[in-house]
Design a protein around this motif. Structure first.
Motif, mmCIF file in Angstrom:
data_model
loop_
_atom_site.group_PDB
_atom_site.id
_atom_site.type_symbol
_atom_site.label_atom_id
_atom_site.label_comp_id
_atom_site.label_asym_id
_atom_site.label_seq_id
_atom_site.Cartn_x
_atom_site.Cartn_y
_atom_site.Cartn_z
ATOM 1 N N ASP A 81 1.325 -0.868 -0.362
ATOM 2 C CA ASP A 81 0.079 0.256 -0.240
ATOM 3 C C ASP A 81 0.688 1.572 0.098
ATOM 4 N N GLU A 82 2.278 1.035 0.568
ATOM 5 C CA GLU A 82 3.121 2.187 0.675
ATOM 6 C C GLU A 82 3.953 1.729 0.148
ATOM 7 N N SER A 83 4.961 2.701 -0.968
ATOM 8 C CA SER A 83 5.912 2.169 -1.580
ATOM 9 C C SER A 83 6.977 3.431 -1.004
ATOM 10 N N LEU A 84 8.481 2.554 -1.159
ATOM 11 C CA LEU A 84 10.246 3.514 -0.863
ATOM 12 C C LEU A 84 10.831 3.198 -1.782
ATOM 13 N N ASP A 85 11.811 4.752 -1.498
ATOM 14 C CA ASP A 85 13.394 4.644 -2.953
ATOM 15 C C ASP A 85 14.131 3.558 -1.643
ATOM 16 N N VAL A 86 14.917 3.257 -2.288
ATOM 17 C CA VAL A 86 15.812 2.473 -1.811
ATOM 18 C C VAL A 86 17.281 3.124 -2.419
ATOM 19 N N SER A 87 18.559 3.270 -1.691
ATOM 20 C CA SER A 87 19.395 3.320 -2.532
ATOM 21 C C SER A 87 21.036 2.187 -2.030
ATOM 22 N N SER A 88 21.185 1.399 -2.943
ATOM 23 C CA SER A 88 22.152 0.827 -2.981
ATOM 24 C C SER A 88 23.435 1.546 -3.274
ATOM 25 N N GLY A 89 24.434 0.954 -2.925
ATOM 26 C CA GLY A 89 25.676 1.448 -2.951
ATOM 27 C C GLY A 89 26.636 0.616 -1.551
ATOM 28 N N VAL A 90 27.570 1.927 -1.290
ATOM 29 C CA VAL A 90 28.376 1.344 -0.158
ATOM 30 C C VAL A 90 27.866 1.585 1.248
ATOM 31 N N PHE A 91 28.034 2.024 2.313
ATOM 32 C CA PHE A 91 27.423 2.565 2.897
ATOM 33 C C PHE A 91 27.819 1.841 4.486
ATOM 34 N N PRO A 92 28.108 2.489 5.765
ATOM 35 C CA PRO A 92 28.361 2.519 6.934
ATOM 36 C C PRO A 92 27.082 1.854 8.112
ATOM 37 N N PHE A 93 27.789 0.990 8.564
ATOM 38 C CA PHE A 93 27.110 0.095 9.412
ATOM 39 C C PHE A 93 27.776 -0.244 11.088
ATOM 40 N N ALA A 94 26.638 0.171 11.874
ATOM 41 C CA ALA A 94 27.431 -0.572 12.936
ATOM 42 C C ALA A 94 27.937 -2.532 13.101
ATOM 43 N N ILE A 95 29.035 -2.334 13.829
ATOM 44 C CA ILE A 95 29.654 -3.891 14.040
ATOM 45 C C ILE A 95 29.159 -4.409 15.227
ATOM 46 N N GLY A 96 28.551 -5.658 15.370
ATOM 47 C CA GLY A 96 27.821 -6.500 16.238
ATOM 48 C C GLY A 96 29.424 -7.125 16.612
ATOM 49 N N GLY A 97 29.146 -6.890 17.578
ATOM 50 C CA GLY A 97 29.333 -7.635 19.131
ATOM 51 C C GLY A 97 30.672 -9.125 19.191
ATOM 52 N N GLY A 98 31.735 -8.708 19.564
ATOM 53 C CA GLY A 98 32.309 -10.301 19.502
ATOM 54 C C GLY A 98 32.780 -11.174 18.668
ATOM 55 N N GLY A 99 32.304 -12.334 18.283
ATOM 56 C CA GLY A 99 33.090 -13.146 16.896
ATOM 57 C C GLY A 99 31.652 -12.564 15.538
ATOM 58 N N ASP A 100 31.081 -11.404 15.772
ATOM 59 C CA ASP A 100 31.040 -10.503 14.863
ATOM 60 C C ASP A 100 31.306 -9.612 14.765
ATOM 61 N N ALA A 101 32.255 -9.315 15.355
ATOM 62 C CA ALA A 101 33.649 -7.925 14.862
ATOM 63 C C ALA A 101 34.478 -7.863 13.544
ATOM 64 N N LEU A 102 34.849 -6.960 12.696
ATOM 65 C CA LEU A 102 34.776 -7.408 11.594
ATOM 66 C C LEU A 102 35.902 -6.060 11.187
ATOM 67 N N THR A 103 36.830 -6.550 10.429
ATOM 68 C CA THR A 103 38.350 -6.120 10.399
ATOM 69 C C THR A 103 39.120 -5.706 8.939
ATOM 70 N N VAL A 104 39.634 -5.475 8.803
ATOM 71 C CA VAL A 104 39.550 -5.097 7.213
ATOM 72 C C VAL A 104 40.600 -6.703 7.282
ATOM 73 N N SER A 105 41.307 -7.630 7.475
ATOM 74 C CA SER A 105 41.825 -8.967 6.746
ATOM 75 C C SER A 105 40.516 -9.444 5.807
ATOM 76 N N ASP A 106 38.445 -8.981 6.555
ATOM 77 C CA ASP A 106 37.313 -9.695 5.892
ATOM 78 C C ASP A 106 37.554 -8.307 4.723
ATOM 79 N N ILE A 107 37.681 -7.379 4.439
ATOM 80 C CA ILE A 107 37.261 -6.660 3.660
ATOM 81 C C ILE A 107 37.410 -7.838 2.298
#
Length: 156
Positions: A81-107
């Protein structure tokens, strides 16, 4: 083909693309939220839902990350019933903790949706969908390339 022996002209395609999708009934989406398609309709990013990990994994397997919300919106009474524009591309997001941590070796590796603003390195019990490919880790954020085609390719 041989390796370059002199400079060459290169072209670049824009990395941000606009998409337009219907919104899932009654869901609240905030501008900047990481969005997924669930049964063909937008909703905020989340882990799979269900009574147990098997149900959650089956639910998450139907999700596809598509980009970020251009605006804040609440879904109508019915799906689409409603619609929305969505942008795709490269965006910043928070990083999960513990085993979900990300480093440059994960690029270059896939990262997974935890919620509408957080991504992580792992997919425990297959209850998370692919958010996209990690582009960089900088300033405390995971910079992720998110698009329908990236999500589909990394899931295949």
């Amino acid at each position: 083909m041989a390796a370059l022996t002199a400079p060459r002209l290169t072209s670049q395609r824009a990395t941000n693309h606009e998409h337009h999708f219907g919104v899932k009934a009654e869901v609240q989406i905030f501008a900047g939220a990481l969005l997924i398609l669930a049964a063909g309709y937008l909703r905020p990013g989340r882990e799979g839902q269900g009574a147990d990990n098997t149900a959650k994994a089956a639910d998450a397997a139907t999700y596809r990350a598509v980009g970020i919300a251009a605006d804040t919106i609440k879904g109508g009474a019915g799906d689409g019933d409603e619609s929305l524009d969505v942008s795709s591309g490269v965006f910043p997001f928070a990083i999960g903790g513990g085993g979900d941590a990300l480093t440059v070796s994960d690029i270059g590796k896939p990262v997974y949706v935890i919620d509408d603003q957080t991504v992580g390195k792992t997919n425990p019990n297959s209850i998370r969908c692919v958010a996209g490919a990690l582009h960089d880790v900088a300033d405390g954020f995971a910079w992720v390339e998110v698009s329908p085609t990236i999500s589909a390719a990394l899931t295949a």
